[in-house]
Structures are given as C-alpha cells and as structure tokens.
Motif scaffolding. Structure first.
Motif, PDB file in Angstrom:
ATOM      1  N   ALA A   1       0.835  -1.206   0.000  1.00 22.33           N
ATOM      2  CA  ALA A   1       0.000   0.000   0.000  1.00 22.33           C
ATOM      3  C   ALA A   1       0.869   1.255   0.000  1.00 22.33           C
ATOM      4  N   LEU A   2       1.903   1.283   0.823  1.00 26.00           N
ATOM      5  CA  LEU A   2       2.774   2.461   0.873  1.00 26.00           C
ATOM      6  C   LEU A   2       3.512   2.680  -0.442  1.00 26.00           C
ATOM      7  N   VAL A   3       4.016   1.604  -1.038  1.00 28.09           N
ATOM      8  CA  VAL A   3       4.737   1.720  -2.314  1.00 28.09           C
ATOM      9  C   VAL A   3       3.782   2.146  -3.430  1.00 28.09           C
ATOM     10  N   LEU A   4       2.590   1.582  -3.443  1.00 32.21           N
ATOM     11  CA  LEU A   4       1.618   1.943  -4.468  1.00 32.21           C
ATOM     12  C   LEU A   4       1.197   3.409  -4.351  1.00 32.21           C
TER      13      LEU A   4
ATOM     14  N   LEU B   1      -1.807  11.033  -9.592  1.00 39.03           N
ATOM     15  CA  LEU B   1      -3.134  11.269  -9.027  1.00 39.03           C
ATOM     16  C   LEU B   1      -3.162  12.337  -7.940  1.00 39.03           C
ATOM     17  N   GLY B   2      -2.017  12.737  -7.446  1.00 38.41           N
ATOM     18  CA  GLY B   2      -1.988  13.719  -6.364  1.00 38.41           C
ATOM     19  C   GLY B   2      -2.656  13.162  -5.114  1.00 38.41           C
ATOM     20  N   ASP B   3      -3.564  13.939  -4.534  1.00 41.24           N
ATOM     21  CA  ASP B   3      -4.237  13.488  -3.308  1.00 41.24           C
ATOM     22  C   ASP B   3      -5.144  12.279  -3.547  1.00 41.24           C
ATOM     23  N   GLY B   4      -5.500  12.022  -4.784  1.00 42.56           N
ATOM     24  CA  GLY B   4      -6.304  10.846  -5.108  1.00 42.56           C
ATOM     25  C   GLY B   4      -5.569   9.537  -4.867  1.00 42.56           C
ATOM     26  N   ALA B   5      -4.255   9.613  -4.726  1.00 46.80           N
ATOM     27  CA  ALA B   5      -3.461   8.402  -4.479  1.00 46.80           C
ATOM     28  C   ALA B   5      -3.770   7.785  -3.124  1.00 46.80           C
ATOM     29  N   THR B   6      -4.413   8.559  -2.237  1.00 46.50           N
ATOM     30  CA  THR B   6      -4.761   7.986  -0.927  1.00 46.50           C
ATOM     31  C   THR B   6      -5.743   6.824  -1.091  1.00 46.50           C
ATOM     32  N   GLY B   7      -6.412   6.733  -2.218  1.00 50.17           N
ATOM     33  CA  GLY B   7      -7.312   5.608  -2.461  1.00 50.17           C
ATOM     34  C   GLY B   7      -6.596   4.271  -2.445  1.00 50.17           C
ATOM     35  N   ALA B   8      -5.301   4.281  -2.733  1.00 53.00           N
ATOM     36  CA  ALA B   8      -4.536   3.028  -2.707  1.00 53.00           C
ATOM     37  C   ALA B   8      -4.397   2.484  -1.286  1.00 53.00           C
TER      38      ALA B   8
END
Length: 136
Positions: free
Chosen positions: A18-21, A29-36
C-alpha cells in the motif's frame, strides 16, 4: 510457519504494498493516491489464518506475547512519528505565516500512520518469529 506468523507476513506485505503503491501513484493522481490505502482492507482477511482446525492449537502463549510486543512497538512508533510530524507541520505553518494546516495534509498523516503501524507491527512479529530458537 504457524498461523500468527502468516498473519504477520500478511500485515507486513499488505502495508508495504500500500505504501509503495501510494508513492508510485502520487505523481499522477496527487491526493487521489490515498485511495490506494484501500488495500489495507485486505488485512481483515488475515483472520482466516486463525480458524481452528479440529483440536489443533492455533495461538499459544508465545504467539500472544509476540503479538502484544509487536502491537506495542508498532503503535508507539506510529504515535511518535505522528506527534513529531504534527509538531514539524505546525512549526512550518508558523514559519510561513499560515494560521492553519490543510485537511489534506492531516488526511495523509492519518493514512500513513495507519500503514506504518501495521508495517512495523508485521516487521517486529516476523523478526521475532525468525529470531527464535527452534527445537532440533
């Protein structure tokens, strides 16, 4: 490998993936990457390793001790990292004459600390199991 060691490997691998993704997706994605961080939901499936099969003992005292120690260390590391991060962010905001911290930064901190807690907990558990002396 016993059931609790499988749980520890699951916690470690899911948290690190999750952290690497998130780190990989952030440039696009910017802040959208938190979805990972949604991958952290896979940790719920680790209880499948703890199902009792017949009269077999799944978790013993040693496993409970390792789990408690790993949980304590994982929570303490995440808590202290969060505390120091918040202190640094508040000092930076004060230095740049901003009166507040954005909610996006706080959201990132919470998710990172959650993943960090389980990654450290899994790492300490795996290391504890691997460092133990086994009977010949």
């Amino acid at each position: 490998m016993n059931a609790m060691e499988k749980v520890a490997w699951t916690e470690l691998s899911v948290s690190l993936v999750a952290l690497v993704l998130v780190a990989f997706l952030y440039p696009w994605l910017g802040d959208g990457a938190t979805g990972a961080f949604g991958l952290m939901g896979l940790l719920g499936f680790s209880v499948l390793f703890l199902r009792q099969r017949g009269k077999e003992v799944v978790v013993d005292e040693r496993d409970r001790d390792i789990e408690q120690r790993a949980t304590r260390i994982g929570v303490n590391v995440a808590w202290m990292t969060l505390f120091m991060s918040l202190a640094a962010i508040v000092m930076w905001s004060s230095f740049t004459d901003r009166d507040s911290v954005s909610l996006g930064v706080l959201n990132w901190l919470i998710w990172i600390q959650f993943a960090l807690c389980f990654a450290i907990k899994g790492f300490v558990s795996v290391k504890s199991y691997r460092d133990q002396q086994h009977a010949a």
